[in-house]
Write an enzyme that holds these catalytic residues in place. Structure first.
Site, PDB file in Angstrom:
ATOM      1  CD  GLU A   1      47.541 -34.139  30.262  1.00 51.33           C
ATOM      2  OE1 GLU A   1      48.090 -33.491  29.357  1.00 51.33           O
ATOM      3  OE2 GLU A   1      47.498 -33.735  31.447  1.00 51.33           O
TER       4      GLU A   1
ATOM      5  CG  ASN B   1      47.672 -27.879  32.771  1.00 51.86           C
ATOM      6  OD1 ASN B   1      46.736 -27.539  32.050  1.00 51.86           O
ATOM      7  ND2 ASN B   1      47.494 -28.331  33.999  1.00 51.86           N
TER       8      ASN B   1
ATOM      9  CG  HIS C   1      45.318 -34.170  34.536  1.00 49.65           C
ATOM     10  ND1 HIS C   1      45.806 -33.285  33.599  1.00 49.65           N
ATOM     11  CD2 HIS C   1      44.485 -33.449  35.336  1.00 49.65           C
ATOM     12  CE1 HIS C   1      45.300 -32.099  33.822  1.00 49.65           C
ATOM     13  NE2 HIS C   1      44.500 -32.176  34.870  1.00 49.65           N
TER      14      HIS C   1
END
Length: 593
Positions: free
Chosen positions: A460, A498, A448
């Site tokens: 990530e 997130n 990510h």
């Protein structure tokens, strides 16, 4: 309430009280410092002497101004010294009993027109005011630590507070060079109300062994631009203090997000309260020290890690901003890149976008013209992923739709050679759901990137229960080669960033929805009080309200926590087509380009 605030008493000369006293004295106020501990009073004087001496050395004030500041600060051990003060600010230990005792004694000492302010960040101002003979003069005045440098001051009104008292301290805050924000009376107010829920979730994430303390902190620093990671910040604040604030917040909200993570209680009971104790989530060189030293939990670089597979060529699937950015990152690092889109025309457009990005870097002196040309020469546009037959790593960066990604991975499984690692850049979908449509789920991993990929340092790295050690190691090695910072996390909604960021944003929306504080005050509070580069509503409008809502729904569906349910106001704005900057209107309105 017309008493001039030229003489101000500060009750409690710990770190915060001393800092507030310094701010007031430097601003020309007569300051009466009160503490029952003579040692604390001496330390407060010594601290002011040291800070003003530094200011003289740095030529910020003259020696004469320094003497005047010191002369305006006097210390006492008895509350009766506050008799002539127009404003009294208490900063005593964070318990109702202690603060209520101070207010009862002050009632018998100060003028009926004097304003009484509590520095609490966790207790009810209304409950404290109710103990006073004149509750209309009691309010909250919440400075942030360190008081001399932090610009934010929260001015907290209860239902009993008289408006002239609020106006007087708000005016004072501005005269001190601070930025006052008006908030209602609930635990945590604005800044801490949003900040401590986020810190609590980070502690719970660490306690669950989902990610290491180092990776959690690096993820939030590099992924969100925060000055400190959440666990390091908890150590700075004091783990016991954080637990107290969260207990107060939970007693008012009954929101599970505010229920203190058990690890906070365990560390507090063990005396491992953070920097002040020399150990908390991290270990420090000395009690009160700032330098983190290795301990038993400190990761050892490369210890027992398997080697990854060699990677010399990379395929990037997609034609949007993220795909172009990722392709640019790999090409700059020397990899041969195949950039595949749905049709050669889109692939050529994506390469043209990269060319413009590189040209901007050249114009700013960050890249040479020769390096630009070499980078572009490494990128081969293609009209379909069929061109990925020889790549060592395939990275998908297509629409955030599970079925679209699954279809692409079925194709990659057929096209890519055995041993190629297949990576998805999803920010919210389950990686394993993509991996299972292939015949080699052990070679599938999450990678990510953050937007804009060329500038953001974080990646990530998400491994599923099926991902092999070798595939995982390959991606970490590639991250190092392209000068990104990899953080490891498991395959669950939101990963690290997130999962911590969007509940915080959702809670900010709830504050506005409940008319607790304004958009501007909340944004100001988080930028000045929390060190955030953008306020929550600025960030929501940049990310896109539709994107934010989709991530909130994924988090709520996975964790089933009522506190994660998207705020109705967010849903209403999305339904109305108010999606943020991209539509010209979100929480704020923007000029159309």
């Amino acid at each position: 309430m017309d008493t001039p605030l030229s003489t101000i008493a500060v009750v409690g000369l710990g770190t915060m009280g001393t800092g507030i006293a310094e701010v007031l004295a430097r601003a020309g106020r007569e300051v009466i410092g009160i503490d029952t501990s003579e040692a604390a009073a001496r330390q407060a004087v010594a601290s002011l002497e040291a800070s003003t001496a530094r200011a003289v050395r740095r030529e910020r004030i003259s020696e004469r101004e320094r003497r005047d500041v010191l002369a305006r600060f006097r210390t006492f051990s008895d509350l009766r010294a506050a008799a002539d003060a127009g404003l009294v600010i208490e900063v005593v230990p964070e318990t109702y009993e202690t603060k209520q005792q101070v207010f009862r004694e002050l009632d018998a000492v100060v003028s009926p027109t004097a304003i009484l302010a509590t520095g609490t960040n966790a207790l009810s101002v209304t409950r404290l005011a109710a103990e006073s003979r004149h509750p209309e003069r009691v309010l909250g005045l919440h400075f942030f630590n360190p008081a001399p440098t932090m610009r934010l001051v929260e001015v907290v009104s209860s239902v009993l507070t008289a408006p002239p008292a609020v106006e007087a301290v708000t005016r004072l805050a501005r005269e001190l060079g601070k930025e006052p924000v008006a908030v209602g009376d609930r635990p945590g107010f604005v800044a801490d109300g949003l900040l401590f829920g986020y810190l609590n979730q980070a502690a719970a994430m660490y306690e669950a062994n989902y990610a290491t303390r180092e990776d959690i902190d690096a993820a939030m620093r590099l992924g969100c631009g925060l000055p400190m990671g959440p666990l390091a910040l908890l150590d700075l604040i004091g783990i016991d203090t954080a637990r107290t604030v969260l207990e107060a917040m939970y007693s008012a909200s009954h929101d599970r997000l505010h229920a203190p993570a058990p690890v906070l209680g365990q560390l507090s009971e063990a005396g491992l309260t953070g920097r002040k104790a020399g150990r908390g989530f991290y270990t420090y060189d000395t009690p009160g020290g700032r330098t983190v030293v290795p301990d038993a939990l400190t990761p050892v670089a490369g210890a027992g890690a398997p080697a990854g597979r060699p990677v010399s060529s990379v395929g990037v699937a997609g034609s949007g901003t993220m795909a172009s950015g990722i392709a640019e990152v790999f090409a700059k690092a020397g990899y041969a890149v195949v950039l595949a889109a749905r049709g050669r025309e889109k692939a050529d457009a994506a390469k043209a976008r990269i060319a413009r990005s590189l040209e901007r870097s050249v114009s700013k002196g960050r890249l040479t013209a020769e390096a630009r040309d070499e980078t572009l020469a490494r990128i081969t546009p293609a009209g379909s992923p069929d061109a990925f037959a020889d790549v060592d790593l395939a990275v998908e960066a297509v629409a955030e739709d599970l079925e679209i990604k699954r279809d692409l991975f079925r194709t990659l499984d057929k096209v890519c050679k055995p041993g190629a690692v297949l990576a998805t850049t999803t920010s919210s979908l389950p990686v394993v759901a993509v991996a299972r449509v292939t015949s080699r789920p052990q070679d599938v991993v999450g990678m990510h990137f953050f937007n804009p990929a060329p500038a953001m340092k974080l990646v990530e790295v998400v491994r599923t229960v099926l991902t092999s050690d070798e595939a995982h190691a390959t991606v970490r090695e590639v991250c190092a080669a392209v000068r990104k910072h990899p953080v490891d996390c498991g395959d669950r909604a939101g990963f690290i960033v997130n999962a911590l960021l969007f509940p915080y944003l959702n809670n900010a929306v709830k504050m506005v929805q409940e008319h607790y504080a304004s958009l501007d005050d909340i944004d100001t509070a988080m930028k000045l009080g929390g060190g955030y580069p953008m306020g929550p509503f600025e960030l929501l409008d940049v990310v896109g309200l539709d994107v934010s809502l989709a991530i909130e729904k994924v988090l709520h569906a996975e964790f089933r926590d009522p506190g994660l349910a998207p705020a109705p106001l967010l849903e209403h704005l999305v339904a109305a087509g108010c999606l943020g900057r991209k539509t010209g209107r979100g929480f704020r309105e923007y000029a159309r380009r």
